[in-house]
Design a protein around this motif. Structure first.
Motif, PDB file in Angstrom:
ATOM      1  N   LYS A   1      37.654  37.414  50.865  1.00 35.22           N
ATOM      2  CA  LYS A   1      38.497  36.831  49.820  1.00 35.22           C
ATOM      3  C   LYS A   1      37.711  35.842  48.956  1.00 35.22           C
ATOM      4  CE  LYS A   1      42.813  37.941  51.967  1.00 35.22           C
ATOM      5  NZ  LYS A   1      44.085  37.502  52.490  1.00 35.22           N
ATOM      6  N   THR A   2      36.646  36.363  48.395  1.00 37.62           N
ATOM      7  CA  THR A   2      35.837  35.617  47.436  1.00 37.62           C
ATOM      8  C   THR A   2      35.966  36.295  46.075  1.00 37.62           C
ATOM      9  OG1 THR A   2      33.865  36.916  47.972  1.00 37.62           O
ATOM     10  CG2 THR A   2      34.190  34.865  49.205  1.00 37.62           C
ATOM     11  N   GLY A   3      35.272  35.758  45.074  1.00 41.47           N
ATOM     12  CA  GLY A   3      35.361  36.328  43.728  1.00 41.47           C
ATOM     13  C   GLY A   3      36.781  36.241  43.221  1.00 41.47           C
ATOM     14  N   VAL A   4      37.258  37.293  42.629  1.00 42.30           N
ATOM     15  CA  VAL A   4      38.614  37.312  42.074  1.00 42.30           C
ATOM     16  C   VAL A   4      39.687  37.220  43.157  1.00 42.30           C
ATOM     17  CG1 VAL A   4      39.005  39.819  42.005  1.00 42.30           C
ATOM     18  CG2 VAL A   4      39.958  38.374  40.210  1.00 42.30           C
ATOM     19  N   PHE A   5      39.325  37.485  44.403  1.00 39.59           N
ATOM     20  CA  PHE A   5      40.281  37.465  45.511  1.00 39.59           C
ATOM     21  C   PHE A   5      40.430  36.089  46.157  1.00 39.59           C
ATOM     22  CE2 PHE A   5      38.255  41.633  45.178  1.00 39.59           C
ATOM     23  CZ  PHE A   5      39.349  42.374  44.780  1.00 39.59           C
ATOM     24  N   GLN A   6      39.639  35.131  45.689  1.00 37.22           N
ATOM     25  CA  GLN A   6      39.720  33.773  46.228  1.00 37.22           C
ATOM     26  C   GLN A   6      41.122  33.219  46.005  1.00 37.22           C
ATOM     27  OE1 GLN A   6      36.692  31.178  44.734  1.00 37.22           O
ATOM     28  NE2 GLN A   6      37.352  29.467  45.961  1.00 37.22           N
ATOM     29  N   GLY A   7      41.700  32.665  47.045  1.00 35.78           N
ATOM     30  CA  GLY A   7      43.028  32.069  46.950  1.00 35.78           C
ATOM     31  C   GLY A   7      44.169  33.029  47.263  1.00 35.78           C
ATOM     32  N   ILE A   8      43.861  34.296  47.415  1.00 34.55           N
ATOM     33  CA  ILE A   8      44.907  35.253  47.781  1.00 34.55           C
ATOM     34  C   ILE A   8      45.180  35.105  49.272  1.00 34.55           C
ATOM     35  CG2 ILE A   8      45.475  37.710  48.014  1.00 34.55           C
ATOM     36  CD1 ILE A   8      43.950  38.154  45.388  1.00 34.55           C
TER      37      ILE A   8
ATOM     38  N   LEU B   1      43.899  50.212  27.381  1.00 28.65           N
ATOM     39  CA  LEU B   1      44.604  51.479  27.542  1.00 28.65           C
ATOM     40  C   LEU B   1      45.344  51.560  28.876  1.00 28.65           C
ATOM     41  CD1 LEU B   1      41.921  53.856  26.024  1.00 28.65           C
ATOM     42  CD2 LEU B   1      44.143  53.264  25.021  1.00 28.65           C
ATOM     43  N   ILE B   2      44.733  51.073  29.925  1.00 27.75           N
ATOM     44  CA  ILE B   2      45.381  51.094  31.236  1.00 27.75           C
ATOM     45  C   ILE B   2      46.578  50.148  31.257  1.00 27.75           C
ATOM     46  CG2 ILE B   2      45.065  50.454  33.668  1.00 27.75           C
ATOM     47  CD1 ILE B   2      42.250  51.693  33.460  1.00 27.75           C
ATOM     48  N   VAL B   3      46.424  48.953  30.691  1.00 26.23           N
ATOM     49  CA  VAL B   3      47.542  47.998  30.618  1.00 26.23           C
ATOM     50  C   VAL B   3      48.686  48.602  29.802  1.00 26.23           C
ATOM     51  CG1 VAL B   3      48.253  45.775  29.637  1.00 26.23           C
ATOM     52  CG2 VAL B   3      46.165  45.925  30.994  1.00 26.23           C
ATOM     53  N   LYS B   4      48.359  49.211  28.691  1.00 22.92           N
ATOM     54  CA  LYS B   4      49.382  49.829  27.845  1.00 22.92           C
ATOM     55  C   LYS B   4      50.101  50.948  28.598  1.00 22.92           C
ATOM     56  CE  LYS B   4      50.068  52.219  23.469  1.00 22.92           C
ATOM     57  NZ  LYS B   4      49.435  52.769  22.270  1.00 22.92           N
ATOM     58  N   ASP B   5      49.351  51.729  29.354  1.00 20.57           N
ATOM     59  CA  ASP B   5      49.924  52.862  30.071  1.00 20.57           C
ATOM     60  C   ASP B   5      50.768  52.424  31.269  1.00 20.57           C
ATOM     61  OD1 ASP B   5      49.894  55.910  30.407  1.00 20.57           O
ATOM     62  OD2 ASP B   5      49.267  55.214  32.390  1.00 20.57           O
ATOM     63  N   LEU B   6      50.272  51.487  32.044  1.00 25.61           N
ATOM     64  CA  LEU B   6      50.954  51.086  33.279  1.00 25.61           C
ATOM     65  C   LEU B   6      52.000  50.002  33.071  1.00 25.61           C
ATOM     66  CD1 LEU B   6      47.967  51.033  35.802  1.00 25.61           C
ATOM     67  CD2 LEU B   6      49.619  52.874  35.386  1.00 25.61           C
ATOM     68  N   GLY B   7      51.858  49.237  32.015  1.00 26.43           N
ATOM     69  CA  GLY B   7      52.821  48.173  31.746  1.00 26.43           C
ATOM     70  C   GLY B   7      52.682  47.000  32.701  1.00 26.43           C
ATOM     71  N   ASP B   8      53.732  46.226  32.804  1.00 27.20           N
ATOM     72  CA  ASP B   8      53.735  45.005  33.607  1.00 27.20           C
ATOM     73  C   ASP B   8      53.960  45.242  35.101  1.00 27.20           C
ATOM     74  OD1 ASP B   8      53.343  43.531  31.302  1.00 27.20           O
ATOM     75  OD2 ASP B   8      55.489  43.153  31.003  1.00 27.20           O
ATOM     76  N   SER B   9      54.184  46.475  35.481  1.00 33.54           N
ATOM     77  CA  SER B   9      54.492  46.746  36.888  1.00 33.54           C
ATOM     78  C   SER B   9      53.268  46.642  37.807  1.00 33.54           C
ATOM     79  CB  SER B   9      55.099  48.151  37.020  1.00 33.54           C
ATOM     80  OG  SER B   9      54.171  49.135  36.620  1.00 33.54           O
ATOM     81  N   VAL B  10      52.092  46.623  37.200  1.00 32.72           N
ATOM     82  CA  VAL B  10      50.847  46.576  37.970  1.00 32.72           C
ATOM     83  C   VAL B  10      50.011  45.394  37.498  1.00 32.72           C
ATOM     84  CG1 VAL B  10      48.726  47.843  38.514  1.00 32.72           C
ATOM     85  CG2 VAL B  10      50.864  49.063  38.287  1.00 32.72           C
ATOM     86  N   THR B  11      49.445  44.666  38.447  1.00 31.77           N
ATOM     87  CA  THR B  11      48.531  43.564  38.132  1.00 31.77           C
ATOM     88  C   THR B  11      47.135  44.139  37.890  1.00 31.77           C
ATOM     89  OG1 THR B  11      49.796  42.065  39.539  1.00 31.77           O
ATOM     90  CG2 THR B  11      47.523  41.410  39.015  1.00 31.77           C
ATOM     91  N   ILE B  12      46.470  43.649  36.858  1.00 32.01           N
ATOM     92  CA  ILE B  12      45.109  44.095  36.536  1.00 32.01           C
ATOM     93  C   ILE B  12      44.158  42.917  36.739  1.00 32.01           C
ATOM     94  CG2 ILE B  12      43.579  45.043  34.778  1.00 32.01           C
ATOM     95  CD1 ILE B  12      45.816  46.985  35.478  1.00 32.01           C
ATOM     96  N   LEU B  13      43.102  43.144  37.501  1.00 28.90           N
ATOM     97  CA  LEU B  13      42.063  42.131  37.731  1.00 28.90           C
ATOM     98  C   LEU B  13      40.769  42.604  37.082  1.00 28.90           C
ATOM     99  CD1 LEU B  13      42.786  41.437  41.515  1.00 28.90           C
ATOM    100  CD2 LEU B  13      43.670  40.199  39.523  1.00 28.90           C
ATOM    101  N   ASP B  14      40.020  41.685  36.491  1.00 23.85           N
ATOM    102  CA  ASP B  14      38.848  42.036  35.684  1.00 23.85           C
ATOM    103  C   ASP B  14      37.546  42.305  36.430  1.00 23.85           C
ATOM    104  OD1 ASP B  14      40.076  42.048  33.171  1.00 23.85           O
ATOM    105  OD2 ASP B  14      39.897  39.886  32.983  1.00 23.85           O
ATOM    106  N   TYR B  15      37.409  41.823  37.627  1.00 22.22           N
ATOM    107  CA  TYR B  15      36.151  41.999  38.359  1.00 22.22           C
ATOM    108  C   TYR B  15      36.413  41.791  39.846  1.00 22.22           C
ATOM    109  CZ  TYR B  15      36.191  36.928  38.625  1.00 22.22           C
ATOM    110  OH  TYR B  15      36.560  35.649  38.875  1.00 22.22           O
ATOM    111  N   THR B  16      35.449  42.124  40.671  1.00 22.22           N
ATOM    112  CA  THR B  16      35.623  41.939  42.114  1.00 22.22           C
ATOM    113  C   THR B  16      34.851  40.733  42.626  1.00 22.22           C
ATOM    114  OG1 THR B  16      33.895  43.616  42.410  1.00 22.22           O
ATOM    115  CG2 THR B  16      36.182  44.316  42.736  1.00 22.22           C
ATOM    116  N   HIS B  17      33.581  40.657  42.281  1.00 24.78           N
ATOM    117  CA  HIS B  17      32.739  39.574  42.824  1.00 24.78           C
ATOM    118  C   HIS B  17      31.894  38.933  41.749  1.00 24.78           C
ATOM    119  CE1 HIS B  17      29.183  42.237  42.734  1.00 24.78           C
ATOM    120  NE2 HIS B  17      30.038  43.186  43.088  1.00 24.78           N
TER     121      HIS B  17
END
Length: 110
Positions: A27-34, A94-110
């Motif tokens: 749980k580092t990088g973008v996963f820190q605090g989850i 494009l992915i945000v537009k297609d999936l909408g608000d129902s899915v969380t999008i994160l920009d990177y892993t580490h």
């Protein structure tokens, strides 16, 4: 969190995703605090430049249970080769537009 990971097809031959999985586990990088458990639903590539297949791949990850899509660091940050995807911004839009608000999008892993 049920996580789907999209990675760069160009780096797939020499990067097995070890740093991505380690960031999830520790749980580092973008996963820190989850605080919730992270279940990996799938690990797939974008489909190659210019990432046209990424929307279909994101849809499939969601269909299989992902509630969060993360772009591996090779896409947004260019690791490990130092060359970020020139289509990253458009791919995300494009992915945000297609999936909408129902899915969380994160920009990177580490």
């Amino acid at each position: 969190m049920k996580l789907g990971i999209i990675r760069c097809m160009q780096t797939e031959d020499f990067c097995p995703g070890t740093a991505d999985f380690l960031a999830i586990k520790e749980k580092t990088g973008v996963f820190q605090g989850i605080t919730e458990d992270i279940e990996i639903i799938g690990f797939t590539n974008c489909g190659g430049c210019p990432a046209k297949k990424s929307i279909l791949r994101a849809r499939e990850l969601v269909k299989r249970g992902a509630d969060t899509i993360v772009f591996a660091s090779c896409i947004q940050r260019g690791t490990p080769i130092g060359y970020p995807c020139p289509f990253a911004k458009r791919m995300k839009e494009l992915i945000v537009k297609d999936l909408g608000d129902s899915v969380t999008i994160l920009d990177y892993t580490h």
